[in-house]
Design a protein around this motif. Sequence first.
Motif, PDB file in Angstrom:
ATOM      1  N   SER A  37     125.805  11.431  18.165  1.00  0.00           N
ATOM      2  CA  SER A  37     126.676  12.145  19.108  1.00  0.00           C
ATOM      3  C   SER A  37     126.859  13.598  18.699  1.00  0.00           C
ATOM      4  CB  SER A  37     128.042  11.446  19.186  1.00  0.00           C
ATOM      5  OG  SER A  37     127.933  10.150  19.708  1.00  0.00           O
ATOM      6  N   LEU A  38     127.095  13.811  17.417  1.00  0.00           N
ATOM      7  CA  LEU A  38     127.330  15.174  16.937  1.00  0.00           C
ATOM      8  C   LEU A  38     126.070  16.028  17.023  1.00  0.00           C
ATOM      9  CD1 LEU A  38     129.577  14.461  13.812  1.00  0.00           C
ATOM     10  CD2 LEU A  38     130.295  15.179  16.094  1.00  0.00           C
ATOM     11  N   GLN A  46     124.868  21.716  26.744  1.00  0.00           N
ATOM     12  CA  GLN A  46     124.153  22.918  27.168  1.00  0.00           C
ATOM     13  C   GLN A  46     123.302  22.643  28.400  1.00  0.00           C
ATOM     14  OE1 GLN A  46     121.445  24.450  24.242  1.00  0.00           O
ATOM     15  NE2 GLN A  46     121.088  26.370  25.334  1.00  0.00           N
ATOM     16  N   TRP A  47     122.613  21.503  28.397  1.00  0.00           N
ATOM     17  CA  TRP A  47     121.773  21.152  29.549  1.00  0.00           C
ATOM     18  C   TRP A  47     122.617  20.923  30.785  1.00  0.00           C
ATOM     19  CZ3 TRP A  47     121.549  16.618  32.483  1.00  0.00           C
ATOM     20  CH2 TRP A  47     120.496  16.569  33.402  1.00  0.00           C
ATOM     21  N   LEU A  48     123.751  20.229  30.636  1.00  0.00           N
ATOM     22  CA  LEU A  48     124.621  19.974  31.780  1.00  0.00           C
ATOM     23  C   LEU A  48     125.194  21.280  32.328  1.00  0.00           C
ATOM     24  CD1 LEU A  48     126.553  16.795  30.536  1.00  0.00           C
ATOM     25  CD2 LEU A  48     124.744  16.879  32.255  1.00  0.00           C
ATOM     26  N   SER A  49     125.522  22.197  31.425  1.00  0.00           N
ATOM     27  CA  SER A  49     126.065  23.491  31.869  1.00  0.00           C
ATOM     28  C   SER A  49     125.007  24.295  32.615  1.00  0.00           C
ATOM     29  CB  SER A  49     126.583  24.282  30.671  1.00  0.00           C
ATOM     30  OG  SER A  49     127.621  23.596  30.018  1.00  0.00           O
ATOM     31  N   PRO A  72     131.548  20.481  32.205  1.00  0.00           N
ATOM     32  CA  PRO A  72     130.406  19.552  32.251  1.00  0.00           C
ATOM     33  C   PRO A  72     130.867  18.103  32.260  1.00  0.00           C
ATOM     34  CG  PRO A  72     129.975  21.296  30.686  1.00  0.00           C
ATOM     35  CD  PRO A  72     131.401  21.473  31.130  1.00  0.00           C
ATOM     36  N   THR A  73     130.314  17.313  33.190  1.00  0.00           N
ATOM     37  CA  THR A  73     130.662  15.903  33.307  1.00  0.00           C
ATOM     38  C   THR A  73     129.468  15.055  32.893  1.00  0.00           C
ATOM     39  OG1 THR A  73     131.551  14.218  34.798  1.00  0.00           O
ATOM     40  CG2 THR A  73     129.996  15.808  35.734  1.00  0.00           C
ATOM     41  N   MET A  74     129.497  13.789  33.184  1.00  0.00           N
ATOM     42  CA  MET A  74     128.472  12.828  32.753  1.00  0.00           C
ATOM     43  C   MET A  74     128.466  12.676  31.237  1.00  0.00           C
ATOM     44  SD  MET A  74     125.134  13.330  35.153  1.00  0.00           S
ATOM     45  CE  MET A  74     125.211  13.174  36.940  1.00  0.00           C
ATOM     46  N   GLY A  75     129.624  12.842  30.607  1.00  0.00           N
ATOM     47  CA  GLY A  75     129.712  12.666  29.166  1.00  0.00           C
ATOM     48  C   GLY A  75     129.408  11.248  28.727  1.00  0.00           C
ATOM     49  N   GLY A  76     129.528  10.292  29.653  1.00  0.00           N
ATOM     50  CA  GLY A  76     129.203   8.909  29.319  1.00  0.00           C
ATOM     51  C   GLY A  76     127.762   8.737  28.890  1.00  0.00           C
ATOM     52  N   ALA A  77     126.891   9.627  29.359  1.00  0.00           N
ATOM     53  CA  ALA A  77     125.482   9.549  28.960  1.00  0.00           C
ATOM     54  C   ALA A  77     125.340   9.738  27.465  1.00  0.00           C
ATOM     55  CB  ALA A  77     124.677  10.612  29.708  1.00  0.00           C
ATOM     56  N   LEU A  78     126.144  10.612  26.888  1.00  0.00           N
ATOM     57  CA  LEU A  78     126.108  10.841  25.443  1.00  0.00           C
ATOM     58  C   LEU A  78     126.524   9.581  24.690  1.00  0.00           C
ATOM     59  CD1 LEU A  78     125.833  12.732  23.010  1.00  0.00           C
ATOM     60  CD2 LEU A  78     128.203  13.446  23.407  1.00  0.00           C
ATOM     61  N   ILE A  79     127.547   8.903  25.181  1.00  0.00           N
ATOM     62  CA  ILE A  79     128.021   7.678  24.537  1.00  0.00           C
ATOM     63  C   ILE A  79     126.963   6.582  24.617  1.00  0.00           C
ATOM     64  CG2 ILE A  79     129.793   5.876  24.607  1.00  0.00           C
ATOM     65  CD1 ILE A  79     131.689   7.969  25.786  1.00  0.00           C
ATOM     66  N   LEU A  80     126.336   6.445  25.766  1.00  0.00           N
ATOM     67  CA  LEU A  80     125.324   5.404  25.949  1.00  0.00           C
ATOM     68  C   LEU A  80     124.100   5.661  25.080  1.00  0.00           C
ATOM     69  CD1 LEU A  80     125.477   4.803  29.809  1.00  0.00           C
ATOM     70  CD2 LEU A  80     126.424   3.385  27.994  1.00  0.00           C
ATOM     71  N   LEU A 246     129.654   1.523  19.420  1.00  0.00           N
ATOM     72  CA  LEU A 246     130.413   2.091  20.531  1.00  0.00           C
ATOM     73  C   LEU A 246     131.587   2.919  20.022  1.00  0.00           C
ATOM     74  CD1 LEU A 246     130.978   2.344  23.552  1.00  0.00           C
ATOM     75  CD2 LEU A 246     132.211   0.160  23.437  1.00  0.00           C
ATOM     76  N   GLY A 247     132.249   2.423  18.970  1.00  0.00           N
ATOM     77  CA  GLY A 247     133.361   3.173  18.398  1.00  0.00           C
ATOM     78  C   GLY A 247     132.916   4.498  17.807  1.00  0.00           C
ATOM     79  N   GLY A 248     131.793   4.482  17.079  1.00  0.00           N
ATOM     80  CA  GLY A 248     131.278   5.719  16.505  1.00  0.00           C
ATOM     81  C   GLY A 248     130.861   6.716  17.565  1.00  0.00           C
ATOM     82  N   ALA A 249     130.200   6.222  18.618  1.00  0.00           N
ATOM     83  CA  ALA A 249     129.798   7.103  19.714  1.00  0.00           C
ATOM     84  C   ALA A 249     131.015   7.685  20.427  1.00  0.00           C
ATOM     85  CB  ALA A 249     128.925   6.339  20.701  1.00  0.00           C
ATOM     86  N   GLY A 250     132.055   6.867  20.569  1.00  0.00           N
ATOM     87  CA  GLY A 250     133.275   7.344  21.208  1.00  0.00           C
ATOM     88  C   GLY A 250     133.965   8.433  20.408  1.00  0.00           C
ATOM     89  N   LEU A 251     133.984   8.284  19.097  1.00  0.00           N
ATOM     90  CA  LEU A 251     134.581   9.320  18.248  1.00  0.00           C
ATOM     91  C   LEU A 251     133.781  10.616  18.331  1.00  0.00           C
ATOM     92  CD1 LEU A 251     135.533   7.259  15.055  1.00  0.00           C
ATOM     93  CD2 LEU A 251     137.070   8.126  16.834  1.00  0.00           C
ATOM     94  N   GLY A 252     132.443  10.484  18.389  1.00  0.00           N
ATOM     95  CA  GLY A 252     131.616  11.675  18.550  1.00  0.00           C
ATOM     96  C   GLY A 252     131.879  12.370  19.871  1.00  0.00           C
ATOM     97  N   PHE A 253     132.082  11.589  20.931  1.00  0.00           N
ATOM     98  CA  PHE A 253     132.396  12.156  22.234  1.00  0.00           C
ATOM     99  C   PHE A 253     133.743  12.876  22.201  1.00  0.00           C
ATOM    100  CE2 PHE A 253     134.616  11.669  26.307  1.00  0.00           C
ATOM    101  CZ  PHE A 253     133.743  12.347  27.146  1.00  0.00           C
ATOM    102  N   LEU A 254     134.707  12.289  21.494  1.00  0.00           N
ATOM    103  CA  LEU A 254     136.026  12.911  21.398  1.00  0.00           C
ATOM    104  C   LEU A 254     135.957  14.279  20.719  1.00  0.00           C
ATOM    105  CD1 LEU A 254     138.526  10.032  20.504  1.00  0.00           C
ATOM    106  CD2 LEU A 254     138.599  11.547  22.478  1.00  0.00           C
ATOM    107  N   TRP A 255     135.029  14.448  19.796  1.00  0.00           N
ATOM    108  CA  TRP A 255     134.890  15.732  19.103  1.00  0.00           C
ATOM    109  C   TRP A 255     134.601  16.857  20.090  1.00  0.00           C
ATOM    110  CZ3 TRP A 255     135.905  18.085  14.718  1.00  0.00           C
ATOM    111  CH2 TRP A 255     135.241  19.278  14.425  1.00  0.00           C
ATOM    112  N   PHE A 256     133.785  16.544  21.114  1.00  0.00           N
ATOM    113  CA  PHE A 256     133.436  17.570  22.104  1.00  0.00           C
ATOM    114  C   PHE A 256     134.445  17.600  23.266  1.00  0.00           C
ATOM    115  CE2 PHE A 256     129.400  16.326  20.122  1.00  0.00           C
ATOM    116  CZ  PHE A 256     129.008  17.559  19.631  1.00  0.00           C
ATOM    117  N   ASN A 257     135.433  16.708  23.223  1.00  0.00           N
ATOM    118  CA  ASN A 257     136.414  16.641  24.296  1.00  0.00           C
ATOM    119  C   ASN A 257     137.761  17.224  23.856  1.00  0.00           C
ATOM    120  OD1 ASN A 257     136.891  15.883  27.008  1.00  0.00           O
ATOM    121  ND2 ASN A 257     138.102  14.130  26.331  1.00  0.00           N
TER     122      ASN A 257
END
Length: 260
Positions: A37-38, A46-49, A72-80, A246-257
């Motif tokens: 995630s990080l 950057q791509w979404l922007s 930028p949306t579709m952040g769920g793609a990063l988690i998946l 899933l927990g690790g990916a979620g924490l990585g997503f939170l870093w950018f949120n």
Amino acid sequence: MMLYLGQWLSQFEEGFGVIRYITLRAVFAALTALMVSLLVGPRVIQWLSQAKVGQQVRDDGPQTHLTKRGTPTMGGALILIASLLSCLLWADVAVRQVWFVLFAMFAFGAIGWVDDYRKIMLRNSDGLSARAKILWQSVCALTIAVGIYLSAESAAETALLVPFFKDFALPLGLLFLPLTYLVIVGSSNAVNLTDGLDGLAILPTVLIASALGVFAYATGHGVFASYLDLPHIVGVGELMVVCAALGGAGLGFLWFNTYP
């Protein structure tokens, strides 16, 4: 993949045998998903922007959220992406329960992707119609429910257990299908109520995934299941690895949120 690699290497060096422990692989799965995630997150954002994939905020929502238009949306793609890579590396892919959970994640992720895609193309927050969304959620949920029901190897896999009642286990039979359907579709739409509000969707997901991972491990462990008076279901302990990813990916997503 790492499980099979470790088993092969253990014939040359016994120390590699530790890779068979679910708890160890769960820790590495969480760390791997977090690192992915990080590392991938900045490029995805950057791509979404650049693609102008921006958040469309409902006019009837909180006025303070109107400033989030264009985020930028579709952040769920990063988690998946992070979860899938981590699970393929550390989970035992021979366990059917792992594939049921991954199918659920990516099937509902696909529905969310189509919803976001329509929001972006139409430049509003309508997305998929409620009827279409429920239809496809129902198809996915029933597919999962039927798959679990038909592949169940013990009565405990389709029974209703009530916490704090040790001797209560109600065989559901075909009633397992509608109950599983309601749990999956209901949970998905419950998340929708908080999706887009800072951290109110992903943070509970991380916490609940962590708790479910502990219960999955206890259920799949013969000694712990017997001590806690839980039904012992072979293989379900592997879901702890999936939950950790899933927990690790979620924490990585939170870093950018985080703010701002």
